[in-house]
Design a protein around this motif. Structure first.
Motif, PDB file in Angstrom:
ATOM      1  N   VAL A   1      -0.413   7.514  -0.074  1.00 36.78           N
ATOM      2  CA  VAL A   1      -2.197   8.187  -0.058  1.00 36.78           C
ATOM      3  C   VAL A   1      -2.218   7.166   0.468  1.00 36.78           C
ATOM      4  CG1 VAL A   1      -2.850   9.012  -1.806  1.00 36.78           C
ATOM      5  CG2 VAL A   1      -0.720   9.455  -1.932  1.00 36.78           C
ATOM      6  N   ALA A   2      -2.377   6.042  -0.172  1.00 38.87           N
ATOM      7  CA  ALA A   2      -3.651   5.043   0.360  1.00 38.87           C
ATOM      8  C   ALA A   2      -3.961   4.959   2.296  1.00 38.87           C
ATOM      9  CB  ALA A   2      -3.325   3.571  -0.014  1.00 38.87           C
TER      10      ALA A   2
ATOM     11  N   GLY B   1      -9.785  12.143  11.497  1.00 32.32           N
ATOM     12  CA  GLY B   1      -9.251  12.875  10.492  1.00 32.32           C
ATOM     13  C   GLY B   1      -8.773  14.189  10.749  1.00 32.32           C
TER      14      GLY B   1
ATOM     15  N   GLU C   1       0.730  -1.434   0.144  1.00 35.80           N
ATOM     16  CA  GLU C   1      -0.126   0.082   0.042  1.00 35.80           C
ATOM     17  C   GLU C   1       0.719   1.502   0.088  1.00 35.80           C
ATOM     18  OE1 GLU C   1      -4.501   0.366   2.256  1.00 35.80           O
ATOM     19  OE2 GLU C   1      -2.502  -0.583   3.376  1.00 35.80           O
TER      20      GLU C   1
ATOM     21  N   ALA D   1      -6.842  14.951   0.302  1.00 37.89           N
ATOM     22  CA  ALA D   1      -7.376  13.943   1.100  1.00 37.89           C
ATOM     23  C   ALA D   1      -7.061  14.468   2.589  1.00 37.89           C
ATOM     24  CB  ALA D   1      -6.473  13.068   0.640  1.00 37.89           C
TER      25      ALA D   1
ATOM     26  N   ALA E   1      -7.139   8.845   7.795  1.00 39.43           N
ATOM     27  CA  ALA E   1      -8.178   9.828   7.795  1.00 39.43           C
ATOM     28  C   ALA E   1      -9.015   9.347   8.540  1.00 39.43           C
ATOM     29  CB  ALA E   1      -8.173  10.480   6.667  1.00 39.43           C
ATOM     30  N   ALA E   2      -9.490   8.385   7.899  1.00 39.68           N
ATOM     31  CA  ALA E   2     -10.764   7.381   8.438  1.00 39.68           C
ATOM     32  C   ALA E   2     -10.726   7.266   9.873  1.00 39.68           C
ATOM     33  CB  ALA E   2     -11.045   5.979   7.391  1.00 39.68           C
TER      34      ALA E   2
ATOM     35  N   GLU F   1      -3.783  15.113  -4.826  1.00 40.24           N
ATOM     36  CA  GLU F   1      -4.344  14.564  -4.716  1.00 40.24           C
ATOM     37  C   GLU F   1      -4.531  14.234  -2.873  1.00 40.24           C
ATOM     38  OE1 GLU F   1      -5.966   9.659  -4.916  1.00 40.24           O
ATOM     39  OE2 GLU F   1      -3.971  10.394  -5.888  1.00 40.24           O
TER      40      GLU F   1
ATOM     41  N   LEU G   1      -2.935   6.777   3.756  1.00 37.13           N
ATOM     42  CA  LEU G   1      -3.276   8.498   4.145  1.00 37.13           C
ATOM     43  C   LEU G   1      -5.687   8.848   4.337  1.00 37.13           C
ATOM     44  CD1 LEU G   1      -3.261  11.564   4.731  1.00 37.13           C
ATOM     45  CD2 LEU G   1      -3.414  12.091   2.297  1.00 37.13           C
ATOM     46  N   HIS G   2      -5.496   7.936   3.740  1.00 39.16           N
ATOM     47  CA  HIS G   2      -7.036   7.367   3.638  1.00 39.16           C
ATOM     48  C   HIS G   2      -6.675   6.475   4.782  1.00 39.16           C
ATOM     49  CE1 HIS G   2      -8.436   9.286  -0.500  1.00 39.16           C
ATOM     50  NE2 HIS G   2      -6.710   9.798  -0.543  1.00 39.16           N
ATOM     51  N   ARG G   3      -6.665   5.768   5.008  1.00 43.78           N
ATOM     52  CA  ARG G   3      -6.771   5.120   6.295  1.00 43.78           C
ATOM     53  C   ARG G   3      -6.928   5.568   7.638  1.00 43.78           C
ATOM     54  NH1 ARG G   3      -3.496  -0.605   5.535  1.00 43.78           N
ATOM     55  NH2 ARG G   3      -4.420  -1.229   7.677  1.00 43.78           N
TER      56      ARG G   3
END
Length: 464
Positions: free
Chosen positions: A67-68, A78, A64, A100, A74-75, A96, A70-72
């Motif tokens: 950026v992926a 945040g 991973e 994000a 944030a979930a 991007e 980062l999304h995890r």
């Protein structure tokens, strides 16, 4: 490689050991602690909404990418700052990442001072976020506590601050105060606003059980331990595992059982009656006494070593008579509650009733006042009676039957205030002078005018 995290932690995520080492050196020189991992999964295992620092991650990771990750993150939270690093100058990726929610985006090669400054700002932002969250929790707790422990007096404000401060410590608490002051309410609040709020709250009154039953109730027993013990039974201590055990009237616990309770507190193990192997328990003990525990030690009712274990924290609950106008606020609150409960109108109080509320000694404290409010609501429909007559069953001659002008009401209030102080202090004039902040001559004149004497309330009239 990591170091102890007394310092604000920074999580470094990079699959290149040499880059991790360089980031570690620069970040530690800037005054932060470090945690280091190579993959996104390893990073997520280190993070939680309570993480107090920031994340510095390379974009190009095995598996991973950054950026992926980062999304995890944030979930998960945040508001947890993530700084992304890349050596590829990928502008679309940077856009991007910022969309994000990346805190910042740093390109290689970068100045060590620059990365240190970015980390510093990210950690400062994180500290502010966590401080605000903590403040919101404290404000919510305070609002909830005000609904349980009603009162605006300085004594009650200080009591609520103590409860919120000590709730999260996990230490043993001894609550002292007169009967009816709300000691169990305080114990419940210490549980509900503490770290073990999801655990059980188990209450037992040591004075309410026969001596022969106290040991079995507290410590439990094995099958066949004594006549009638046909099955294994957990005691209250085991039932409170992971939560709070509240022992009311602790001074009434039989002396022979006090060493066993002391062992539970010291070793976190409980011995069932008839058992051969101690059972591990993790409890917070909160106890209460309506007498001075130190006097109980002197009189041989309480072991001194047990007292030292019980009162790591000691909370003294003020009696209602020392809480100023809180009696008025509490009475009004209880009137509204009982009116709703019984489907009745809220009865009106007179100035005479309000004067009595503030001058009566309330020997039963909040419990007595609550009972008085219930009776006041229920009796209003069959003809209003002065609150004093409802509680004491008498009406002093000097008190007007109803209404009266301002002077009569002020005289009533003053007379009640002095009489209450005389009764409270057993006729000891010096104590009454001190409480009412009156010189002796002024107090004597008012007592004569209202027909009061120092031997009104008690045989103890020897004070000068």
């Amino acid at each position: 490689m990591t170091e102890p995290l007394e310092k604000t932690p920074v999580l470094i995520v990079d699959d290149d050991p040499s880059m991790r080492a360089a980031l570690r050196q620069w970040i530690r020189l800037a005054g932060f602690g470090t945690l280091e991992v190579a993959t996104a999964d390893q990073a997520m295992a280190k993070l939680s909404p309570e993480f107090s620092g920031c994340v510095v991650s390379d974009v190009m990771l095995e598996g991973e990418d950054g950026v992926a990750l980062l999304h995890r993150i944030a979930a998960l939270d945040g508001d947890l700052p993530v700084v992304l690093i890349t050596g590829h100058g990928d502008v679309p990726m940077a856009v991007e990442a910022m969309r994000a929610g990346a805190y910042d985006f740093v390109e290689k090669p970068f100045d060590p001072d620059h990365i240190a400054e970015v980390v510093r700002r990210a950690c400062e932002r994180r500290a502010l976020v966590l401080e605000n969250r903590s403040l919101k929790v404290r404000l919510a707790d305070a609002a909830g506590l005000e609904g349980r422990l009603i009162g605006n007096s300085p004594a009650m404000q200080a009591l609520r601050r103590q409860i919120l401060h000590f709730a999260g410590t996990g230490a043993s608490v001894l609550i002292t105060g007169e009967t009816g002051t709300g000691k169990e309410v305080i114990a419940q609040a210490l549980h509900d606003f503490g770290a073990c709020k999801d655990g059980p709250f188990v209450a037992i009154n040591a004075a309410a059980l026969p001596d022969a039953m106290v040991e079995a109730e507290l410590f439990g027993h094995e099958a066949g331990a004594f006549t009638g013990a046909d099955r294994q039974r957990k005691g209250r201590i085991e039932a409170a595992d992971g939560g709070v055990l509240f022992l009311d009237e602790i001074v009434s616990m039989p002396l022979g059982l006090q060493p066993k309770l002391l062992r539970v507190l010291q070793e976190k193990k409980v011995d069932r009656i008839g058992g051969v192997k101690p059972v591990d328990v993790d409890i917070r003990l909160i106890s209460a006494a309506n007498v001075d525990p130190r006097e109980a030690v002197k009189s041989g009712r309480l072991r001194e070593d047990l007292l030292f274990r019980l009162n790591a924290i000691e909370i003294a609950v003020p009696p209602l008579r020392e809480r100023g106008r809180d009696a008025l606020l509490l009475f009004e609150t209880f009137l509204n509650r009982f009116a709703v409960q019984y489907g009745l109108e809220v009865p009106e109080t007179t100035a005479q009733d309000e004067a009595f509320l503030q001058t009566y000694a309330w020997p039963g404290n909040v419990r007595e006042l609550r009972n008085a409010a219930e009776r006041f609501v229920l009796s209003a429909g069959v003809g209003p009676r002065p609150l004093e007559a409802l509680i004491t069953g008498r009406r002093d001659e000097g008190i007007p039957a109803s209404g009266g002008g301002l002077k009569d009401l002020m005289d009533t209030y003053e007379r009640n205030l002095i009489e209450s102080a005389l009764r409270r202090h057993g006729g000891r004039i010096t104590d009454v002078m001190r409480e009412l902040n009156l010189p002796r001559r002024t107090l004597n004149e008012k007592m004569v005018r209202h027909g009061l004497s120092r031997d009104l309330a008690a045989a103890d009239s020897g004070d000068s």
